[in-house]
Write an enzyme that holds these catalytic residues in place. Structure first.
Site, PDB file in Angstrom:
ATOM      1  N   ASP A  34      -7.131  -1.941   5.687  1.00 48.87           N
ATOM      2  CA  ASP A  34      -6.938  -2.910   4.620  1.00 48.87           C
ATOM      3  C   ASP A  34      -7.022  -4.345   5.133  1.00 48.87           C
ATOM      4  O   ASP A  34      -6.424  -5.251   4.577  1.00 48.87           O
ATOM      5  CB  ASP A  34      -5.618  -2.667   3.871  1.00 48.87           C
ATOM      6  CG  ASP A  34      -4.521  -2.223   4.788  1.00 48.87           C
ATOM      7  OD1 ASP A  34      -4.622  -2.527   5.993  1.00 48.87           O
ATOM      8  OD2 ASP A  34      -3.562  -1.592   4.323  1.00 48.87           O
ATOM      9  N   ASP A  57       0.866  -1.156   0.000  1.00 50.64           N
ATOM     10  CA  ASP A  57       0.000   0.000   0.000  1.00 50.64           C
ATOM     11  C   ASP A  57       0.916   1.223   0.000  1.00 50.64           C
ATOM     12  O   ASP A  57       2.027   1.161   0.516  1.00 50.64           O
ATOM     13  CB  ASP A  57      -0.853  -0.052   1.279  1.00 50.64           C
ATOM     14  CG  ASP A  57      -2.017   0.888   1.199  1.00 50.64           C
ATOM     15  OD1 ASP A  57      -2.450   1.184   0.082  1.00 50.64           O
ATOM     16  OD2 ASP A  57      -2.475   1.322   2.267  1.00 50.64           O
ATOM     17  N   ASP A  76      -0.949  -0.714   6.368  1.00 51.50           N
ATOM     18  CA  ASP A  76      -0.801  -0.196   7.725  1.00 51.50           C
ATOM     19  C   ASP A  76      -1.780  -0.869   8.680  1.00 51.50           C
ATOM     20  O   ASP A  76      -1.790  -0.594   9.867  1.00 51.50           O
ATOM     21  CB  ASP A  76      -0.943   1.328   7.765  1.00 51.50           C
ATOM     22  CG  ASP A  76      -2.255   1.794   7.170  1.00 51.50           C
ATOM     23  OD1 ASP A  76      -3.107   0.933   6.908  1.00 51.50           O
ATOM     24  OD2 ASP A  76      -2.421   3.001   6.982  1.00 51.50           O
TER      25      ASP A  76
END
Lengths: 73, 632
Positions: free
Chosen positions: B526, B321, B522
């Site tokens: 997600d 990400d 993080d």
């Protein structure tokens, strides 16, 4: 519920495997894992069966590794 | 050394001395009665091997025969019967020495692993009725005040309410630079207080505190077993019975069909029994994984199971990400551009944006608020001006400010609302503002790339990753400029949270069966992707329960280079596991063949059994040795 037992003086990895297998085969036990390195046996079961399982665990350990003592945590 | 180990060592030494005496008598005095020699050998044998014989006896009573103690007893009694007294005692002696060293090594490694994880606080000083009371950390309640002096471990998570200090987070993060703490800041259990005395208000019970969670995670890591471990358990199940059957065949078939020399063949078969225990593998493989997990945790990399360590070594795709993983995620308002036709000042535009986003915790929203407050407007901020607000995930926010609906968000939001706006190509994130259908202007928000992101990507490629992929919800221009700087070729941008799972699915399709896909995020929004990937890694886990919960591997600091480091550790661990499997099985097979044709004596067989186990354990212990430990 999850219950943890400490198997003091457990120093045979092969026997640890046997103990794990035997405990997992108990009817009241849903899931169990024995960590040879931390000497911890974690057993998942229904709360009402806890005392019975503890007795059985002690019996199994006595049979496979007589030198090992089972402590409840 | 434990009492049991000491007692066993004493028996071994005493037995060895008597054994040597017996050897000397047997060789120097040729006229001595054979039976006297036998008796001395038997004394040595029983002193050394009584444990083994007792255990073997108990096992027979319990109806289990295939046990290494029983086999060792058969092998040595057999050697006595074929007249090889010295060899019988020697085999028992070396078996016991080997077993002793195994236990010793296991104890040692248990200790070094527990030293490694020595973050559990033993006590907590609690302020009760104005007096300090020393308590078990488990008894402390939320809201109580702790007193932590310099040199002490912080026992529970909390907030500093009095005093300033610096703390050592080394044991949790692998970071050697101490962290400063001032009043009002959060403090995490397991850190060591270095400088001043502080008062800490407890915010979590011990069971929920960072220390307890980390310990629980590492200690239970081995319940998720790696394929290599499962292979060994299956192997062990079949190995011993197979060897015993082979030994029986070897003892009786050749003498019947070839030469009738029962003694010779039984002796060879007994050597088989000596090699029949799979101990080397059964101990060393789980130990390797445990060592690898322990070593990684020392560097602030928490691995939730040996299977994840195994999978990580096969990583072909690393999907990352962007925001918060490769970039700092600390956004700053860089430019403010009111639209020409809107007749609005820069200040007013920022104010509208900040008010609209003031209830959101999104990093971009926070940056808007910060920029507004920095202009000295904190005192003026009036919550009552804000009416109903609605977050539109992937688009932005709609908020009612001073009675007018304000839209703040990306270009898609403007298009959705039918607002005409400029099209921009900048590296930063562009936030558009519209008021009741009228375009007001835009703000550019920049994010900084982390210092070690470039190195991290480089190291991942070097470690053999086929492709590093970047996913982001950010605009294409912003994504591409970050990717270019980091040397990432594959980028998917402008993704809604749900799209990320889809993209990962697509990547799955292009991946080989033995390859793994790793996702790094993080850990905050997600979770579905973390769960879908073969290995989900969450960054910056220190103090973030959600991240620790959702991921398979948690990196306590926010350095992406630790991902490559985790891969290195996993590769090293797996290499050692493979070495041990090949070494142990290889040596045993060779010695079995040599014993069958009569070249290997029982002496060599005993080496193949306990010597190999001992060496494999030593090799497994190398997994514990990570850079940090070497430095210390």
């Amino acid at each position: 519920m999850k219950k943890t037992y400490i198997l003091e003086d457990l120093d045979c990895a092969h026997c640890a495997g046997k103990i794990e297998e035997a405990v997992a085969a108990l009817e009241a036990v849903e899931k169990c894992s024995l960590n040879f390195l931390t000497k911890k046996l974690v057993v998942e079961m229904e709360e009402k069966n806890a005392d019975g399982v503890t007795k059985e665990v002690k019996k199994i350990v006595k049979k496979i590794e007589p030198d090992v003592t089972v402590e409840e945590k | 050394m434990t009492k049991k180990l000491k007692r066993r060592l004493r028996n071994i030494i005493l037995g060895a001395i008597i054994f040597l005496c017996a050897m000397v008598i047997q060789h120097s005095a040729s006229d001595i009665n054979e039976n006297i020699v036998l008796v001395i050998f038997l004394i040595a044998y029983f002193i050394i091997g009584l444990d083994v014989i007792k255990k073997a006896g108990k096992n027979i009573v319990n109806g289990r025969v295939m046990d290494e103690n029983f086999l060792m007893m058969i092998a040595t009694v057999g050697a006595f019967l074929v007249g090889e007294y010295a060899e019988a005692v020697a085999v028992m002696l070396f078996y016991q020495i080997g077993e002793w060293f195994q236990s010793y090594a296991v104890n040692k490694s248990r200790k070094s692993i527990s030293d490694l994880m020595d973050i559990r606080p033993d006590y907590a000083n609690v302020l009760r009725d104005g007096k300090e009371t020393e308590l078990d950390p488990e008894e402390v309640q939320i809201g109580e005040t702790l007193v932590v002096k310099p040199g002490e471990k912080i026992p529970l998570d909390g907030i500093v309410i009095k005093g300033n200090t610096t703390v050592d987070t080394m044991a949790l993060t692998g970071e050697s630079i101490p962290r400063d703490l001032t009043e009002g800041e959060e403090v995490i259990s397991g850190c060591i207080n270095l400088a001043g005395m502080i008062h800490v208000k407890v915010t979590k019970e011990f069971g929920q505190s960072t220390v307890a969670k980390i310990l629980d995670l590492v200690e239970n890591a081995s319940s998720k077993k790696a394929e290599a471990e499962n292979f060994i358990s299956r192997f062990a199940k079949y190995y011993t019975p197979t060897i015993v059957v082979l030994a029986l065949l070897l003892a009786f078939l050749p003498p019947i069909f070839i030469d009738g020399d029962y003694f010779k063949w039984i002796y060879r078969a007994l050597s088989f029994l000596v090699i029949s225990c799979p101990c080397a593998l059964v101990i060393s493989i789980p130990l390797s994984f445990f060592g690898g997990i322990g070593g990684a945790s020392r560097e602030g990399i928490l691995v939730k199971g040996s299977n994840y360590l195994e999978l990580l070594s096969k990583a072909a795709f690393v999907v990352m990400d962007k925001t918060g993983t490769l970039t700092k995620g600390s956004f700053q308002v860089k430019e403010i551009h009111p639209a020409k036709e809107a007749d609005i000042s820069e200040e007013k535009l920022l104010e509208l944006a900040a008010y609209s986003e003031s209830f959101s915790n999104h990093p971009i929203s926070k940056s808007l608020k910060e920029a507004y407050f920095q202009k000295g407007k904190e005192a003026e901020f009036d919550k009552n001006r804000i009416g109903e607000t609605k977050e539109i995930p992937g688009y932005g926010i709609a908020a009612c400010i001073d009675g007018a609906v304000i839209y703040v968000g990306n270009k898609k939001l403007m298009e959705q609302q039918g607002v005409n706006c400029e099209h921009l190509e900048t590296g930063g994130t562009v936030i558009y503002v519209a008021k009741q259908g009228q375009y007001l202007g835009y703000l550019v928000i920049g994010d900084e790339i982390k210092a070690d992101s470039r190195k991290a990507v480089e190291k991942l490629y070097k470690a053999g990753v086929r492709e590093v992929v970047m996913l982001t919800g950010d605009r294409q221009a912003a994504a591409l400029s970050v990717a270019k700087e980091l040397g990432i070729k594959k980028v998917f941008s402008e993704l809604l949270p749900g799209d990320k799972v889809e993209k990962v699915e697509e990547l799955f399709a292009g991946k080989g069966e033995k390859e793994a896909l790793v996702f790094v995020g993080d850990g905050i929004n997600d979770a579905p992707v973390l769960a879908r990937a073969d290995v989900g890694i969450a960054m910056g886990g220190l103090g973030q329960d959600a991240a620790i919960e959702a991921a398979d591997i948690v990196i306590m600091t926010d350095e992406p280079s630790k991902i490559a480091r985790a891969m290195e550790i996993s590769r090293k661990t797996l290499a050692i596991v493979k070495e041990n499997i090949i070494f142990a099985i290889g040596v045993k097979v060779i010695v079995l063949i040599l014993a069958a044709v009569g070249i290997a004596s029982m002496w060599l067989a005993i080496f193949a059994d306990v010597g190999v186990a001992f060496l494999a354990i030593l090799n497994a212990m190398r997994t514990l040795r990570t850079k940090q430990v070497k430095k210390a």
